[in-house]
Structure formats: structure tokens, C-alpha cells
Scaffold this active site. Structure first.
Site, short mmCIF file in Angstrom:
data_model
loop_
_atom_site.label_atom_id
_atom_site.label_comp_id
_atom_site.label_asym_id
_atom_site.label_seq_id
_atom_site.Cartn_x
_atom_site.Cartn_y
_atom_site.Cartn_z
N LYS A 166 0.84 -1.20 0.00
CA LYS A 166 0.00 0.00 0.00
C LYS A 166 0.87 1.25 0.00
O LYS A 166 1.92 1.28 0.65
CB LYS A 166 -0.91 -0.02 1.23
N SER B 174 -9.72 1.47 2.83
CA SER B 174 -8.91 2.29 1.95
C SER B 174 -7.82 1.51 1.20
O SER B 174 -7.25 2.05 0.25
CB SER B 174 -8.24 3.41 2.77
N SER C 216 -9.86 -0.80 6.98
CA SER C 216 -9.28 -0.58 5.65
C SER C 216 -8.54 -1.78 5.06
O SER C 216 -8.19 -1.75 3.88
CB SER C 216 -8.33 0.62 5.68
#
Lengths: 92, 425
Positions: free
Chosen positions: B28, B103, B127
Site C-alpha cells: 500500500k 482504503s 481498511s
């Protein structure tokens, strides 16, 4: 859900505290949305006072000199630097 | 690549040998990679290149993993759909036309599309688990303090953890095994050995649920879509067919989790994101004059709308006259939620719920309605507030839209979750 009105002037005041400039359009839109969101937050009034006893402890280490980033690496992402220092906006 | 999974594609080779020597891992884009730009999905950090690696990235490389790139995400982790990214939305490989969740949407999509064997996400209020559920893969949110946050660009420090995403529970457990463990550079990490566990996570994926007692919090079913609830009960029946049993439990505090979460997360964000003033890094805009005004202009330009919304609401919740009403009450709610979980987990081995109360939104559907997006986090946020571990496991779909099962365990009870989850995926 109670009606919780937030006017654009109040949004502008918070934006100043937060150091974020807003467009007129954002200010208007946020005022409406903040009313709805803060109304939802009002439900926290129903939460009983709760004794929290977090098991927090300070984590210490000896204050010894050790390897770290060198100056050029630390400054690499700055838009402007001068004499090995960060350079902020010019104050008029 | 049609899905817009990566913000930056690259190849970072790991060590020749190690437990992940033949694996690729997508990371990420809020996790620092030395020499590879790390944007947090924000125009503010469009050209930010970290001068050091996050501890989890160090550990991936030592374990032999090859990093394939930095994945798309909601800006600074603030979103449930990956649509608040400054780099455009990501399509859901498991359900084209729908959001991948957020997310960590790019990380889940990378695994779902087979672009990487495994991925790292971060979970502040769901997330990792939300995109795992929406993309039909496995995601683990570790106990607070199990995984180092050194090099993770902070959104809400007291809530967030780095966690693995993978096609199977066993593969997620292998990745967790590599990244878990204390780090002298993160004072909030703790050693699982001192909390009744060890780090043999992959070996725990044996699918043995004989005698497992599952608590089902009724509050987490009440607001869920009917068809999500149907899939949920089908998964519980499958576990029961393998020797588990269930009983319903009530955690009344969970009704307040979403509000408490957003007040705390936004408050921490308003403080954490104060560092982005365009001087040391970030977009300066080149303004001169009054310092506060030039910072405010740089931040107007660099931040997207959801980030501004959260910074402002957090600033408001911490401001004079409102601190006791919002922030202090949210901390009371957090303590109450922790008590409720302790009680429920003293009478059950694990707790189960749908990961998300809904199936994925269509792309663009929730962007203009922040409350709608926030309410989707009802089942995931309580776990972060209680510092507990949880896993999301795919349990089927509703007309092609994936549904995830969330299992929650006691602190450092990851092995129990992996054992139970591996009975399903």
C-alpha cells in the site's frame, strides 16, 4: 437525529484554525455536510461515563548517538533549501 | 492494467532465500519504501520519495519477497471505496463496475486480479477487512501493537495496524508471520510471547473448529442487508457442520462505535496531517507572504475534499468548548466498547459478524454522501477501538457481489482466528 446547523462562517473559522483555505463552494457544501455529521456525533451524549484504565507505560531508551539520515537525505524532499536548512515562505 | 491497481509499478527484489523467496507482494502506498515514491494517494505527496524503508518493508525483503509496486488507496487512508485517491478510482476485479472497498483497495485488487501473490494494507477502521470482503480475498487486522508502524505515514496512530491480504487464510498467515513482532523503532509494539501466543501463524491454519464457541453480536446484524445476513448464516452453518457452535450475544456499546471512531480518527488526523505544510516535503505552491496564509493555500491545493473534511471536523472536535462534548465522550465510548468485547469474549472463543453490512457500492455511488460511506464502517470500526485482532474471510456472493465474514478474537488471539478462518477459505 436533531437538527444541527453549521453556517459557512463557522466552517471558515475552523478552516482558519486548521490552516486550510477553502473555496466558497467548499465552504457552502461543508456547512451542510457538517450539520448532518455533527448531528450523528450528538448520539455520543448517550454514552455513560466509563472508567478507562489504559495499560500505558512510557517506553524509554538510552539517549545515545547513533546512525541517522544524513543532511542531504533529510532535505531531499523539500521544495526549497538554503545552507543545509529548510526554507519556508518569504515573510512580506 | 484496466483496474488502476498501482500508483507506482516497480520491482524491489528481496533476499535470495527466505520464507517468501518465491512470492510477490504489493505494498500500500502509505508504507515507506526507500527510493520509491510514496504518495498516500495524495497530490500533496505526488513526488515524495522516502529516504528510508518501513520496518515491514525491511522484513519483506529479508524474507525474500519481491515487491511489485505501491498500490492505490483512499487519500491518506480516508475512505471506504478507494475513490478519494488523487490517482483515480480502482475497479474491483471480483465485481467489475463496483468499488474494491477501501482504503487498501489497490492491495486487495492486486491479490484478487493475481497481479501479486500477497499484499500489505493498513487498517485504521476496517481498511484491510473492507477491501478483502469486497474483492473476495482474505484480510487480517492484527492486534494493536503486533506489527510495527515505523515508516507507515500516520493517519490515526492509536487505531491503525499494517495487515496482510491474500487469496487464502494460510497465505495471509504466512505473511503475518513475516511482519509481526516487536520493533525498537515503534514503542507501541509488543511481543506476542508475553501475551500468551507465539508467531507460528501459518501452522495454525489447520481448519480445526471442533468445539469452537462462536458469539454473534446481534447489533452487527441489525443494520445489515438481508442478503448479506443470509450469506453470513450460511457460513456459520458451515462452521457448525465442522463441529463449532454459536450463541447470540449483545454488545450495546457498538451502537456508538461509528461516531466514536470518526471523532477519534478525525481528531488524530487533524494533528498528524499538520506536518504537511509544503516546507519539508509536499507541495508548497511557492506562495510568499503571511506564513499561515501560504500554508493554508498549499494545503488547499494539496489535499482532496475528504481529507479536508476530516481535518476540519477533527479540528472542530478538539477545539475549545467542544473537546469534552466530542473527544472525551468518544474516549468514554471506546472504553465502554472495550469492556463489552472483554465480556463477550469471556463467554465465547471468537465473535462473528458480516465484515461489511452491505455489498460493494457501484463506482461513484457514495462519493457525494460522506455519512453513507461512514455508516458502512459499522462492523469494522469497533475492533480498532478495542485494539483487537480480526480476520475477513470470503463466504460467497450475492448475485456476483462478494460477502465477507468477520471473526474477532481476544488480544493476540490471531492463531485462533486463523484456525477458524481456514475452515472456510
Amino acid at each position: 437525529m436533531s437538527d444541527f446547523a453549521v453556517d459557512p462562517e463557522e466552517v471558515e473559522h475552523i478552516a482558519e484554525l486548521a490552516r486550510v483555505e477553502l473555496s466558497d463552494e467548499e465552504r457552502e457544501r461543508f456547512a451542510g455536510q457538517f450539520g448532518e455529521i455533527l448531528s450523528a456525533f450528538e448520539a455520543l451524549d448517550e454514552v455513560p461515563e466509563t472508567d478507562s484504565d489504559p495499560d500505558l507505560t512510557n517506553v524509554m531508551r538510552p539517549d545515545e548517538v547513533r546512525e541517522s539520515l544524513d543532511q542531504s537525505e533529510a532535505l531531499r524532499n523539500a521544495d526549497e533549501t538554503e545552507d543545509g536548512q529548510f526554507k519556508g515562505p518569504r515573510v512580506s | 492494467m484496466a483496474e488502476n491497481i498501482y500508483i507506482t509499478e516497480t520491482t524491489i527484489e528481496g533476499a535470495d532465500d527466505g520464507p517468501l523467496a518465491d512470492r510477490t507482494v504489493a505494498v500500500k502506498d502509505n508504507i515507506s519504501t526507500e527510493g520509491v515514491r510514496t504518495t498516500c494517494g495524495s497530490a500533496m505527496l505526488d513526488d515524495y520519495v522516502p529516504p528510508y524503508d518501513a520496518t515491514v518493508v525491511d522484513r519483506l525483503q529479508t524474507a525474500g519477497a519481491t515487491i511489485t509496486g505501491k498500490t492505490n488507496m483512499d487519500e491518506f487512508g480516508m475512505g471506504t471505496t478507494t475513490e478519494t485517491s488523487a490517482f483515480g478510482p480502482t475497479d474491483n476485479p471480483a465485481a467489475p463496475g463496483y468499488v474494491p472497498g477501501g482504503s487498501s483497495g489497490g492491495s486487495a485488487a492486486a491479490v484478487a486480479a493475481g497481479e501479486a501473490d500477497l499484499a500489505l494494507g493498513t487498517d485504521t477502521g476496517g481498511s484491510v477487512r473492507c477491501p478483502a470482503a469486497f474483492c473476495d480475498v482474505v484480510g487480517i487486522k492484527p492486534t494493536y501493537g503486533l506489527v510495527s508502524r515505523y515508516g507507515l505515514i500516520a493517519y490515526a496512530n492509536s487505531l491503525e495496524q499494517v495487515g496482510p491480504l491474500a487469496p487464502t487464510v494460510e497465505a495471509a498467515a504466512e505473511l503475518l508471520e513475516v511482519i509481526a513482532g516487536p520493533d525498537e523503532r515503534d514503542g507501541t509494539t509488543r511481543d506476542a510471547h508475553e501475551h500468551g501466543s507465539d508467531y507460528e501463524y501459518a501452522a495454525a491454519a489447520d481448519g480445526d473448529v471442533e468445539g469452537l464457541d462462536i458469539g454473534v453480536p446481534t447489533e452487527l446484524l441489525d443494520g445489515a442487508d438481508e442478503r448479506v445476513v443470509e450469506q453470513f448464516w450460511a457460513a456459520i452453518e458451515e462452521l457448525e457442520a465442522q463441529g463449532a457452535s454459536h450463541h447470540e450475544v449483545s454488545l450495546p456499546s457498538l451502537e456508538h462505535a461509528v461516531e466514536a471512531y470518526y471523532v477519534i480518527a478525525m481528531s488524530e488526523a487533524s494533528s498528524n496531517l499538520a506536518r504537511f505544510d509544503g516546507v519539508r516535503y509536499g507541495t508548497s505552491g511557492g506562495y510568499d507572504g503571511n506564513w499561515n496564509e501560504s500554508f493554508a493555500k498549499a494545503r488547499e491545493e494539496g489535499f482532496g475534499e475528504e481529507v479536508k473534511r476530516r481535518i476540519l471536523l477533527g479540528t472542530y472536535a478538539l477545539s475549545a468548548g467542544y473537546h469534552d462534548k466530542y473527544y472525551k465522550k468518544a474516549q468514554d465510548a471506546r472504553a465502554w466498547i472495550q469492556e463489552d468485547f472483554d465480556d463477550a469474549l469471556s463467554e465465547a472463543d471468537i465473535l462473528a459478524s458480516p465484515t461489511m453490512p452491505i455489498t460493494p457500492f457501484e463506482l461513484g455511488e457514495s462519493l457525494d454522501d460522506p455519512m453513507k460511506m461512514y455508516l458502512a464502517d459499522a462492523n469494522t470500526t469497533p475492533v480498532n477501538l478495542a485494539n483487537l485482532p480480526a480476520i475477513s474471510v470470503p463466504v460467497g456472493d450475492d448475485d456476483g457481489l462478494p460477502v465477507g465474514l468477520q471473526l474477532v478474537g481476544p488480544a493476540f488471539g490471531e492463531k485462533r482466528l486463523i484456525r477458524a478462518g481456514s475452515a472456510l477459505a
